[in-house]
Design an enzyme around this catalytic site. Structure first.
Site, short mmCIF file in Angstrom:
data_model
loop_
_atom_site.label_atom_id
_atom_site.label_comp_id
_atom_site.label_asym_id
_atom_site.label_seq_id
_atom_site.Cartn_x
_atom_site.Cartn_y
_atom_site.Cartn_z
N LYS A 59 -0.48 4.69 4.62
CA LYS A 59 -1.36 3.73 5.29
C LYS A 59 -0.77 3.35 6.64
O LYS A 59 0.40 2.97 6.73
CB LYS A 59 -1.57 2.48 4.42
CG LYS A 59 -2.59 1.52 5.01
CD LYS A 59 -2.96 0.44 4.01
CE LYS A 59 -3.98 -0.53 4.60
NZ LYS A 59 -5.24 0.14 4.98
N HIS A 106 0.83 -1.20 0.00
CA HIS A 106 0.00 0.00 0.00
C HIS A 106 0.87 1.26 0.00
O HIS A 106 2.09 1.18 0.16
CB HIS A 106 -0.93 0.03 1.22
CG HIS A 106 -2.12 -0.86 1.10
ND1 HIS A 106 -2.10 -2.19 1.47
CD2 HIS A 106 -3.37 -0.62 0.63
CE1 HIS A 106 -3.29 -2.73 1.25
NE2 HIS A 106 -4.08 -1.80 0.74
#
Length: 271
Positions: free
Chosen positions: A164, A160
């Site tokens: 995140k 990600h």
């Protein structure tokens, strides 16, 4: 000719957030639903502003509001907010006896228990990922785990963007739980989140997790099953956040027609 069913009326909680704006766009693109309320925090600078500020001139003639008008009829509520704010949409859903779709992650065990308790009275769908592709990946991972048997070891890799905060992702954990359930395992007993250089050898039954964070990657998940001599990899890559918004709206339309209960994204695959 059969008359067209009335559009499903949706209230959106967390409407001014990044996902909220995407949900507004996704709902506008469909003809089987309509946003009837765009809810934001009372302290938000968006309160009283028209939706056109975020969506342009073709937006519905609505304003961002801090509270749901009691005269506005609603069939479902979609929530993309924060763990501290989720009680607002939950209270609305219970009071109105309407479907609740929420993608708010990082919920405590207490908040999850409240959602489960609410599902005895209203239809509830919580998901860390509203991609239909990820829902299918979860189904396929469970099927593969059951069919391949214990000689195939399971590993999950997720990638990600740099911002995140939770790791592993909620989606990766859901994939791991699906595999554990298919193998009749206790997930908490077999999940392996760290491996240090001089740790113990890999236990055959464990489900390993690997996490990467880099740049602006929206989301990638790979489930790997490996035995001596062969391996199977199932991968999903998200190229746009719009897929999550589209999936949540699709889920709300479907969930508004269901009986009270706890539902999963995989339940919506046939709709």
């Amino acid at each position: 000719m059969h008359p067209q069913p009335a559009p499903v009326r949706i209230a959106l909680h967390g409407a001014a957030g990044r996902m909220g704006i995407e949900v507004l766009r996704a709902a506008r693109a469909r003809n089987d639903c309509q946003i009837v309320a765009a809810l934001v925090r009372a302290a938000s600078t968006w309160v009283g502003e028209p939706l056109s500020l975020a969506l342009g001139s073709s937006a519905p003639e609505l304003d961002f509001v801090a509270a749901l008008d009691p005269d506005v009829e609603v069939d479902a509520i979609i929530d993309f907010s924060t763990p501290n704010a989720i009680q607002t949409p939950l209270s609305i859903a219970l009071q109105r006896r309407i479907a609740l779709v929420t993608g708010t992650t990082g919920l405590s065990a207490e908040r999850m228990a409240e959602l489960h308790a609410a599902s005895h009275h209203i239809p509830v769908l919580w998901s860390a990922n509203f991609s239909l592709g990820v829902a299918l990946l979860q189904h396929m991972a469970a099927l593969a785990a059951a069919q391949l048997g214990p000689e195939f070891e399971a590993e999950i890799l997720e990638v990600h963007h740099r911002n995140k905060r939770d790791a592993p992702s909620g989606t990766a954990l859901a994939l791991g739980r699906a595999i554990a359930q298919a193998r009749d395992q206790d997930f908490d007993q077999v999940a392996r989140f760290t491996r240090e250089a001089h740790g113990e050898p890999r236990a055959p039954a464990e489900i390993g997790f690997a996490v990467m964070r880099a740049a602006d990657v929206i989301g990638e998940h790979t489930v790997l099953f490996a035995s001596n001599g062969e391996r199977l990899e199932l991968t999903h890559r998200a190229n746009s956040r719009a897929i999550f918004a589209s999936g949540s709206v699709r889920s709300a339309v479907w969930l508004s027609k269901q009986a009270p209960g706890w539902y999963h994204m995989t339940d919506t695959l046939s709709c």
